[in-house]
Design a protein around this motif. Sequence first.
Motif, PDB file in Angstrom:
ATOM      1  N   UNK A  55       0.798  -1.222   0.000  1.00 50.61           N
ATOM      2  CA  UNK A  55       0.000   0.000   0.000  1.00 50.61           C
ATOM      3  C   UNK A  55       0.829   1.268   0.000  1.00 50.61           C
ATOM      4  N   UNK A  56       2.001   1.222  -0.622  1.00 49.38           N
ATOM      5  CA  UNK A  56       2.898   2.377  -0.639  1.00 49.38           C
ATOM      6  C   UNK A  56       2.359   3.469  -1.549  1.00 49.38           C
ATOM      7  N   UNK A  57       2.567   4.716  -1.120  1.00 50.46           N
ATOM      8  CA  UNK A  57       2.126   5.852  -1.926  1.00 50.46           C
ATOM      9  C   UNK A  57       3.282   6.809  -2.262  1.00 50.46           C
ATOM     10  N   UNK A  58       4.086   7.142  -1.250  1.00 51.54           N
ATOM     11  CA  UNK A  58       5.170   8.116  -1.433  1.00 51.54           C
ATOM     12  C   UNK A  58       6.517   7.401  -1.443  1.00 51.54           C
ATOM     13  N   UNK A  64       6.597  10.468  -6.335  1.00 47.63           N
ATOM     14  CA  UNK A  64       8.044  10.256  -6.264  1.00 47.63           C
ATOM     15  C   UNK A  64       8.717  11.573  -5.906  1.00 47.63           C
ATOM     16  N   UNK A  65       9.557  11.538  -4.872  1.00 49.96           N
ATOM     17  CA  UNK A  65      10.326  12.701  -4.442  1.00 49.96           C
ATOM     18  C   UNK A  65      11.801  12.388  -4.630  1.00 49.96           C
ATOM     19  N   UNK A  66      12.507  13.238  -5.389  1.00 46.30           N
ATOM     20  CA  UNK A  66      13.943  13.099  -5.588  1.00 46.30           C
ATOM     21  C   UNK A  66      14.610  14.277  -4.891  1.00 46.30           C
ATOM     22  N   UNK A  67      15.449  13.992  -3.896  1.00 44.80           N
ATOM     23  CA  UNK A  67      16.038  15.046  -3.080  1.00 44.80           C
ATOM     24  C   UNK A  67      17.537  15.179  -3.340  1.00 44.80           C
ATOM     25  N   UNK A  68      18.075  16.305  -2.914  1.00 46.30           N
ATOM     26  CA  UNK A  68      19.513  16.532  -2.967  1.00 46.30           C
ATOM     27  C   UNK A  68      20.208  15.627  -1.949  1.00 46.30           C
ATOM     28  N   UNK A  69      21.304  14.956  -2.335  1.00 47.67           N
ATOM     29  CA  UNK A  69      22.002  14.068  -1.383  1.00 47.67           C
ATOM     30  C   UNK A  69      22.408  14.768  -0.089  1.00 47.67           C
ATOM     31  N   UNK A  70      22.703  16.068  -0.161  1.00 47.84           N
ATOM     32  CA  UNK A  70      23.076  16.800   1.043  1.00 47.84           C
ATOM     33  C   UNK A  70      21.946  16.778   2.071  1.00 47.84           C
ATOM     34  N   UNK A  71      20.705  16.880   1.594  1.00 45.43           N
ATOM     35  CA  UNK A  71      19.561  16.841   2.504  1.00 45.43           C
ATOM     36  C   UNK A  71      19.474  15.498   3.221  1.00 45.43           C
ATOM     37  N   UNK A  96      12.858   9.609   6.221  1.00 46.77           N
ATOM     38  CA  UNK A  96      12.679  10.967   5.711  1.00 46.77           C
ATOM     39  C   UNK A  96      11.389  11.072   4.906  1.00 46.77           C
ATOM     40  N   UNK A  97      11.058  10.029   4.156  1.00 46.57           N
ATOM     41  CA  UNK A  97       9.804  10.007   3.396  1.00 46.57           C
ATOM     42  C   UNK A  97       8.602  10.083   4.326  1.00 46.57           C
ATOM     43  N   UNK A  98       8.693   9.406   5.465  1.00 42.44           N
ATOM     44  CA  UNK A  98       7.597   9.437   6.440  1.00 42.44           C
ATOM     45  C   UNK A  98       7.408  10.845   7.005  1.00 42.44           C
ATOM     46  N   UNK A  99       8.513  11.535   7.234  1.00 44.30           N
ATOM     47  CA  UNK A  99       8.429  12.916   7.722  1.00 44.30           C
ATOM     48  C   UNK A  99       7.789  13.814   6.676  1.00 44.30           C
ATOM     49  N   UNK A 100       8.239  13.685   5.436  1.00 44.01           N
ATOM     50  CA  UNK A 100       7.680  14.507   4.349  1.00 44.01           C
ATOM     51  C   UNK A 100       6.205  14.207   4.152  1.00 44.01           C
ATOM     52  N   UNK A 101       5.834  12.939   4.266  1.00 42.71           N
ATOM     53  CA  UNK A 101       4.442  12.552   4.043  1.00 42.71           C
ATOM     54  C   UNK A 101       3.499  13.156   5.073  1.00 42.71           C
ATOM     55  N   UNK A 102       4.039  13.473   6.257  1.00 43.12           N
ATOM     56  CA  UNK A 102       3.223  14.096   7.311  1.00 43.12           C
ATOM     57  C   UNK A 102       3.320  15.616   7.297  1.00 43.12           C
ATOM     58  N   UNK A 103       4.138  16.153   6.393  1.00 41.48           N
ATOM     59  CA  UNK A 103       4.347  17.598   6.335  1.00 41.48           C
ATOM     60  C   UNK A 103       3.082  18.297   5.812  1.00 41.48           C
ATOM     61  N   UNK A 104       2.704  19.430   6.402  1.00 40.45           N
ATOM     62  CA  UNK A 104       1.507  20.151   5.929  1.00 40.45           C
ATOM     63  C   UNK A 104       1.598  20.562   4.447  1.00 40.45           C
ATOM     64  N   UNK A 105       2.819  20.816   3.983  1.00 45.70           N
ATOM     65  CA  UNK A 105       2.997  21.214   2.585  1.00 45.70           C
ATOM     66  C   UNK A 105       3.641  20.082   1.792  1.00 45.70           C
ATOM     67  N   UNK A 106       3.152  18.900   1.998  1.00 45.65           N
ATOM     68  CA  UNK A 106       3.685  17.688   1.363  1.00 45.65           C
ATOM     69  C   UNK A 106       3.812  17.819  -0.145  1.00 45.65           C
ATOM     70  N   UNK A 107       2.805  18.410  -0.782  1.00 42.96           N
ATOM     71  CA  UNK A 107       2.758  18.425  -2.250  1.00 42.96           C
ATOM     72  C   UNK A 107       3.897  19.214  -2.877  1.00 42.96           C
ATOM     73  N   UNK A 108       4.470  20.163  -2.147  1.00 44.91           N
ATOM     74  CA  UNK A 108       5.517  20.989  -2.750  1.00 44.91           C
ATOM     75  C   UNK A 108       6.798  20.185  -2.986  1.00 44.91           C
ATOM     76  N   UNK A 109       6.923  19.036  -2.302  1.00 47.84           N
ATOM     77  CA  UNK A 109       8.111  18.206  -2.488  1.00 47.84           C
ATOM     78  C   UNK A 109       7.996  17.316  -3.729  1.00 47.84           C
TER      79      UNK A 109
END
Length: 322
Positions: free
Chosen positions: A49-52, A76-83, A108-121
């Motif tokens: 049941x994965x989404x993010x 799908x979120x692709x982040x900078x390795x530094x992050x 980190x994905x779990x944190x982003x998924x709970x972020x109020x502005x999730x969609x911006x990522x």
Amino acid sequence: MSGLNPHCAGIDVSKGTLDIAISGTASQFAVPNDIDSFNQILKELKRNGTRLILMEATGGLESGVACYLQSEGFDVVVINPRQARDFARAMGYLAKTDRIDARVLLQMAEVINLHPEREKYIRPMPDTHRQLLAAMVVRRRQLTIMLTAERNRLHPSNPLSHRSIRSIIKALKDEIARIEGEMANHIAKNFSDISALLSAVKGVGAATVAVLLAEVPELGSLSRREISALIGVAPVNRDSGTMRGRRTIFGGRASVRTALYMSALVGTRHNPVIKEFYERLVAAGKPKKVALTACIRKLLTILNAMLKKNEAWDSSFHRHAS
């Protein structure tokens, strides 16, 4: 493994393998980084049941699996390795392995998924035309670096080496010209309208247009603050308590900044809007380097506004734009 969010996955990407960690499962698995293995990943993600899904940018090695999973409907979120490194240190991870990296990306994905502005990522992956153009832009950049290196070797070297060096210089120039011709044809065929808008701005040449099209697909879809932060030309505060630090730019897309730097530099001489802005900042006491950085930001926000409104360049309208 954290059970806070059962809808995320972290994928650590390398040249040969993909290490996958999924929320709610005790085990991780690894598969070869090739298209034949993507179906196996897909089955596991759907079964849980994965989404993010979160992964690092790894010089293009991630693009295959990222585009595939996005086409299958995943976020799908692709982040900078530094992050990712900063997040790992904050979570207390001292060791570094592919399995640990995948687990860190999951958390980190779990944190982003709970972020109020999730969609911006979540940014759409480039389409096929942009991916092809990006490959050409990267190759031109590589050839230009090699050309500069050969030119720098010419004078300190022994005269006996000059013939060889000049031969390589000629070959590199010929190849750069060929790549630029392919880029021009590709842009004319697939991005003619956008290219015409951007090229109308004095200082924005063919090379800058190609970089913007290939490496900033978000151009025209973000606010001026968002696009400035994305490229790394938005000043960042360095304040603590009563101390007020010097504002600096940080992060972003260095290759895009380099292209915009050249355009802004030309603009300070030939573009009336950028020239007036630059001279006003210098007259106010700003260091020239700071003024030029501000010009890069202003040029970027103007180009972003033009594409957002599908509006042609008009110096009278943009002269007083912020």
